[in-house]
Enzyme design. Structure first.
Site, PDB file in Angstrom:
ATOM      1  N   TYR A   1      92.959  71.949  11.226  1.00 27.65           N
ATOM      2  CA  TYR A   1      94.292  72.281  11.741  1.00 27.65           C
ATOM      3  C   TYR A   1      94.528  73.791  11.771  1.00 27.65           C
ATOM      4  O   TYR A   1      94.916  74.363  12.789  1.00 27.65           O
ATOM      5  CB  TYR A   1      95.419  71.613  10.922  1.00 27.65           C
TER       6      TYR A   1
ATOM      7  N   ASP B   1      98.287  68.467  13.398  1.00 21.36           N
ATOM      8  CA  ASP B   1      98.897  68.234  12.090  1.00 21.36           C
ATOM      9  C   ASP B   1      99.641  66.892  12.133  1.00 21.36           C
ATOM     10  O   ASP B   1      99.503  66.127  13.085  1.00 21.36           O
ATOM     11  CB  ASP B   1      99.845  69.382  11.741  1.00 21.36           C
TER      12      ASP B   1
ATOM     13  N   GLU C   1     100.579  79.858   8.350  1.00 22.51           N
ATOM     14  CA  GLU C   1      99.979  78.529   8.487  1.00 22.51           C
ATOM     15  C   GLU C   1      99.536  77.969   7.139  1.00 22.51           C
ATOM     16  O   GLU C   1      99.655  76.772   6.891  1.00 22.51           O
ATOM     17  CB  GLU C   1      98.799  78.559   9.463  1.00 22.51           C
TER      18      GLU C   1
END
Length: 372
Positions: A135, A153, A52
């Site tokens: 996020y 996102d 991520e």
DNA sequence: TAGTCGTGGGC
DNA sequence: TGCCCAAGACT
């Protein structure tokens, strides 16, 4: 006030949607069509976390080789905690946004020490980690732990702006919360991981920024924009203003042993902690730039150098500025001493240091100039 | 809030 | 070619 009422009306569209059917259509599509990506092999919270961070503002195809190499070098929380920052930055070399790498290692060390090496599954705790914003927190919580938290996102904002006909400006930071509220009302509680990933996958593969493939979309019957024909008008995103240009003069300098003089950039700001060839911003274009560089290097590094011919001109574009670099080659005649941020290294040794792409280009120009 | 912080791909 | 973009966070 009027705007808030408008937002409420938009989200009230959710009431007209059969949320369960939407989840089923979306997740069913994801189960059938999802890409085979290396970070989807398991749900190891550490690997989800690394992926991520790497994926922030970065394309999937770019991330894949970096992810493989990074996990091979640093397979666990423990391994990354114990690694030298230099090694971590070297593994990040060329990926950009280098503070991500330093923040990741810093946060991983905190998890190692404070949470017994276990990535926290609490929203407040995980959000407090360096580099983990709204996020990323939601992504890790939902994907690694199955917790129904929003992971909003750019994909999710684009997809939901169309499905729910939300005309907020997604360039504004304040808009994210509107979409988070929408996700909270829509998210599957039986499979929040696939729900969040499916929204992003849909944005990446079908509901793309320009000319979305609505005829292939698994949720087009739920999509307000498709029914209204406004899918190309959404999302609303204001333009970014053009950035500034900076003139740089740089030099690849070697001593009488053929060693290269390299410098480590400061720990804050652009390309923090990366290595580079000696350079200076040209503030007085009407004065000889070679003399400016020579004087600056002499002053900063206590060295006596000589600058010879130009080896190339490089334009390097960043997000917010452009470097126009005039690169020269030259010699180090005398240097008082090396330091933590100032080294004389062989070509072989230089491979262990992390350079920005712009300075890799300078080195490439030097190599080509030597071949002639 | 708006600027900072990278890079390479696509049109 | 120049612009926008790509799974954002920090200040």
């Amino acid at each position: 006030m009027e705007e808030q009422i408008l937002i409420n009306n938009e989200i009230s569209q959710l009431n007209k949607i059969d949320a369960a059917k939407f989840q089923q259509d979306l997740i069913g599509w994801f189960e059938a069509e999802q890409r085979d990506l290396p970070w989807r092999k398991d749900q190891d919270p550490y690997k989800v976390w690394v992926s991520e961070i790497m994926l922030q503002q970065t394309r999937v195809d770019t991330v894949i080789p970096y992810f493989h190499n990074f996990i091979e070098q640093f397979p666990t929380i423990e391994a990354l905690s114990n690694a030298d920052e230099e090694k971590v930055l070297k593994a990040w070399e060329g990926l950009g946004y280098y503070s991500r790498a330093r923040n990741l290692q810093s946060a991983v060390r905190e998890v190692h020490e404070k949470y017994d090496g276990k990535v926290p599954n609490d929203p407040k705790e995980i959000s407090s980690l360096k580099g983990v914003g709204p996020y990323t927190a939601g992504a890790i919580l939902s994907i690694a732990y199955g917790i129904p938290e929003p992971a909003v996102d750019g994909n999710v904002m684009r997809v939901l702006s169309r499905i729910l006909s939300i005309w907020e400006d997604i360039a504004k930071a304040s808009s994210r919360k509107v979409f988070e509220e929408a996700v909270r009302k829509l998210i599957s509680h039986s499979n929040p991981s696939f729900f969040n990933q499916a929204l992003m996958e849909l944005g990446a593969l079908i509901c793309t920024p320009t000319s979305p493939s609505c005829l292939l979309c698994p949720v087009r019957e739920h999509c307000h924009a498709f029914h209204e024909g406004t899918e190309k008008d959404l999302p609303i995103k204001t333009k970014t203003k053009k950035h500034r240009h900076v003139q740089i003069v740089a030099a690849v300098l070697r001593n009488n042993e053929g060693k290269f003089l390299i410098h480590k950039r400061p720990s804050k700001g652009l390309l923090a902690n990366l290595w580079e060839f000696p350079n200076v911003e040209v503030l007085l274009p009407h004065i000889n730039e070679k003399e400016q560089l020579k004087d600056a290097v002499k002053e900063l590094f206590k060295t006596d150098i000589e600058i010879d011919e130009m080896i190339g001109q490089i334009e390097h574009v960043f997000s917010h500025l452009t470097w126009n670099i005039n690169a020269y080659k030259g010699q180090v005649h005398f240097m008082e001493k090396e330091a933590e941020d100032l080294r004389l290294v062989t070509a072989e040794e230089m491979k262990e240091f992390s350079f920005s792409v712009s300075h890799q280009k300078i080195l490439q120009q030097f190599i080509e100039s030597e071949e002639e």
